[in-house]
Each structure stands twice: as structure tokens, then as C-alpha cells.
Design an enzyme around this catalytic site. Structure first.
Site, PDB file in Angstrom:
ATOM      1  CE  LYS A  17      22.922  58.451 -19.016  1.00 26.90           C
ATOM      2  NZ  LYS A  17      24.414  58.527 -19.098  1.00 26.90           N
ATOM      3  NE  ARG A  93      24.045  58.050 -25.571  1.00 27.11           N
ATOM      4  CZ  ARG A  93      23.954  57.174 -24.910  1.00 27.11           C
ATOM      5  NH1 ARG A  93      22.747  56.913 -24.314  1.00 27.11           N
ATOM      6  NH2 ARG A  93      24.706  56.149 -24.769  1.00 27.11           N
ATOM      7  NE  ARG A 132      29.137  50.878 -16.334  1.00 23.21           N
ATOM      8  CZ  ARG A 132      28.357  51.668 -17.001  1.00 23.21           C
ATOM      9  NH1 ARG A 132      27.382  52.483 -16.332  1.00 23.21           N
ATOM     10  NH2 ARG A 132      28.699  52.176 -18.394  1.00 23.21           N
ATOM     11  NE  ARG A 165      28.350  49.058 -20.995  1.00 24.42           N
ATOM     12  CZ  ARG A 165      27.790  50.218 -20.807  1.00 24.42           C
ATOM     13  NH1 ARG A 165      26.685  50.394 -19.892  1.00 24.42           N
ATOM     14  NH2 ARG A 165      27.810  51.053 -21.672  1.00 24.42           N
TER      15      ARG A 165
HETATM   16  P1  AMP Z   1      24.619  53.201 -22.689  1.00 22.77           P
HETATM   17  O1  AMP Z   1      24.683  51.932 -21.880  1.00 22.77           O
HETATM   18  O2  AMP Z   1      23.573  54.098 -22.331  1.00 22.77           O
HETATM   19  O3  AMP Z   1      26.142  54.096 -22.472  1.00 22.77           O
HETATM   20  O4  AMP Z   1      24.587  52.964 -24.208  1.00 22.77           O
HETATM   21  C1  AMP Z   1      25.771  52.039 -24.798  1.00 22.77           C
HETATM   22  C2  AMP Z   1      25.595  52.249 -26.524  1.00 22.77           C
HETATM   23  O5  AMP Z   1      24.392  52.135 -26.779  1.00 22.77           O
HETATM   24  C3  AMP Z   1      26.102  53.616 -26.796  1.00 22.77           C
HETATM   25  O6  AMP Z   1      27.301  54.010 -26.873  1.00 22.77           O
HETATM   26  C4  AMP Z   1      25.222  53.670 -28.100  1.00 22.77           C
HETATM   27  O7  AMP Z   1      26.008  53.128 -29.349  1.00 22.77           O
HETATM   28  C5  AMP Z   1      24.039  52.855 -28.021  1.00 22.77           C
HETATM   29  N1  AMP Z   1      22.827  53.720 -27.488  1.00 22.77           N
HETATM   30  C6  AMP Z   1      22.142  53.808 -26.509  1.00 22.77           C
HETATM   31  N2  AMP Z   1      21.165  54.560 -26.345  1.00 22.77           N
HETATM   32  C7  AMP Z   1      21.255  55.255 -27.510  1.00 22.77           C
HETATM   33  C8  AMP Z   1      20.632  56.460 -27.984  1.00 22.77           C
HETATM   34  N3  AMP Z   1      19.618  57.082 -27.324  1.00 22.77           N
HETATM   35  N4  AMP Z   1      20.969  56.775 -29.315  1.00 22.77           N
HETATM   36  C9  AMP Z   1      21.947  56.308 -29.986  1.00 22.77           C
HETATM   37  N5  AMP Z   1      22.618  55.181 -29.507  1.00 22.77           N
HETATM   38  C10 AMP Z   1      22.392  54.781 -28.322  1.00 22.77           C
END
Ligand code: AMP
Length: 225
Positions: A17, A93, A132, A165
Site C-alpha cells: 500500500k 480499517r 522490510r 519495525r
Molecule cells: P501501519 O503502518 O498502517 O501498519 O500501522 C501501524 C499501526 O498503527 C497499526 O498496527 C495500528 O496500531 C495503528 N494504526 C494505523 N492506522 C490505523 C487505523 N486506521 N486505525 C487504527 N489503528 C491504526
């Protein structure tokens, strides 16, 4: 060419993404908004009240509560630089977030053009995520096999240190995927019902995915004209 698209990109962690959103944001001059990046940025200031509130969720790979996410996205979408369009990555989400987004966009007199869904196999996800690496300083993404930096552990763009990460380790990946799968179906259905869902395989190369999305966007343009 129509510009000013309002897009969202959906798919499991590791679907590509972020990469795709970056490519589309450059091509169509729209702003890439990643809620995950925004949260990681907030967490850099460990002392802030918001950082204390969200830390536990992000570290465990659980979803941050909807109201906090929606408030953050609402503020971001009101900023000036988003006027020409945006691509939201990692949001919505949950169904509540999807409905909240519609409300926010209504209030801004805007609407979504397309929800891009990167449907991706488990093998691809695991391979991409465990490899990554991210720059501590500028957030640039690398992959130890597919797009390694010129010098191991060092960012090509800014010379910053690369790290893995915490939530890209295998145990957390499994948790993130469980969370993702539990929530995703209703989001996909939500956009399918609105007739703006475009599904493309996230197992394809970034270049091939981009090509398919471009074709789809040019069709929308034709329909509009
Ligand atoms: P990502 O980089 O998109 O995988 O996001 C990393 C972390 O941020 C996720 O595992 C959640 O803890 C939090 N997070 C990111 N976007 C959202 C969202 N739209 N709703 C809830 N938590 C989010």
C-alpha cells in the site's frame, strides 16, 4: 488528464500500500496520507499525551480506537495541501472509520473516486514484511532482498540508520493479520456496495499494479467526461 483524485488504498500489511500510494501520489500530485506513519511520528515525542494514549496499541499491533484515528484524519483532511486530492493508506480499517470518513468528506463537499484493494497472498505478506527496513530519520522503506540500500543498514536518501519495525517481527505480523482479517471483510463490502471498489492482486510487481490502477482511473475519467 483529470487530477485531484480522492483515493483510498486497502489491503493487508505488506500488500504494498505504501509503495503504491507513493507512486500514485507522485503521478497525480495528490497527498499521501498514511495513518500508520502519522502514529509513528506522534510516537517520536514519547512525552506527549497522545503518544502515551496510542503507544500500547501500536506496539502490540492492535487498532488505535476509532475516535482518535478519526479526529486525526479529520484535521489532516482540512489542511490546505490536500485540496488537490489525497490517497489514504492504512485508513479506514473499520466500518466505523469508513462511515466517519464519508461524514468528514461530506462536510468538505468531496467524495471518494476509488477504493483500491490489493488482494495479497500470505506468502507474499510474510516475505515482504520480515524483510522490510525503515529509515529512522526520514521514514524511507527498503527491503533486504528486493530493494536493499546501497550500503547495508544506511538510508540512501538521507544517510539515516535503518531499523526493523517492532511490529514487523513474525509474532506481531500474525497478530496484525488476525486483526486485519477480522475487520477487512466489512470494509471491502462497504466499498463494493458503493460501487467504487477496484480489486488488484498485491502479489504483482509495483509497476504492474500501478499500470492497472492507472487504467482504471482513466476509465473513471472517461465516464465523468
Ligand atoms: P501501519 O503502518 O498502517 O501498519 O500501522 C501501524 C499501526 O498503527 C497499526 O498496527 C495500528 O496500531 C495503528 N494504526 C494505523 N492506522 C490505523 C487505523 N486506521 N486505525 C487504527 N489503528 C491504526
Amino acid at each position: 488528464m483529470k487530477s485531484g483524485y480522492n483515493l483510498i488504498i486497502l489491503g493487508p500489511p505488506g500488500a504494498g500500500k505504501g509503495t503504491q500510494a507513493d507512486l500514485l501520489s507522485r503521478k497525480y500530485k495528490i497527498i499521501h496520507i498514511s495513518t500508520g506513519d502519522m502514529f509513528r511520528e506522534i510516537l517520536k515525542d514519547n512525552q506527549s499525551e497522545l503518544a502515551q494514549e496510542i503507544k500500547i496499541y501500536v506496539q502490540k499491533g492492535e487498532l488505535v480506537p476509532d475516535n482518535l484515528v478519526l479526529e486525526m484524519v479529520r484535521k489532516r483532511l482540512q489542511e490546505d495541501d490536500v485540496k488537490n486530492g489525497f490517497i489514504l493508506d492504512g485508513f479506514p480499517r473499520t466500518k466505523i472509520q469508513a462511515e466517519g470518513l464519508d461524514e468528514i468528506l461530506d462536510s468538505l463537499n468531496r467524495q471518494l473516486d476509488l477504493a483500491i484493494y490489493l488482494k495479497t497472498s500470505y506468502e507474499t505478506i510474510l516475505d515482504r514484511l520480515t524483510g522490510r527496513r525503515v529509515c529512522l530519520h526520514c521514514g524511507a522503506n527498503y527491503h533486504i532482498k528486493y530493494s536493499p540500500p546501497k550500503q547495508e543498514g544506511i538510508c540512501d536518501r538521507c544517510g539515516g540508520e535503518l531499523y526493523q519495525r517492532e511490529d514487523d517481527k513474525e509474532q506481531t505480523i500474525r497478530k496484525r493479520l488476525e486483526v486485519y482479517e477480522a475487520q477487512t471483510k466489512e470494509i471491502i463490502d462497504y466499498y463494493q456496495n458503493k460501487n467504487i471498489l477496484f480489486t488488484v492482486s498485491g502479489d504483482l510487481s509495483a509497476k504492474d499494479v500501478l499500470k492497472k490502477v492507472e487504467e482504471q482511473l482513466s476509465q473513471i475519467e472517461t465516464q465523468v467526461n
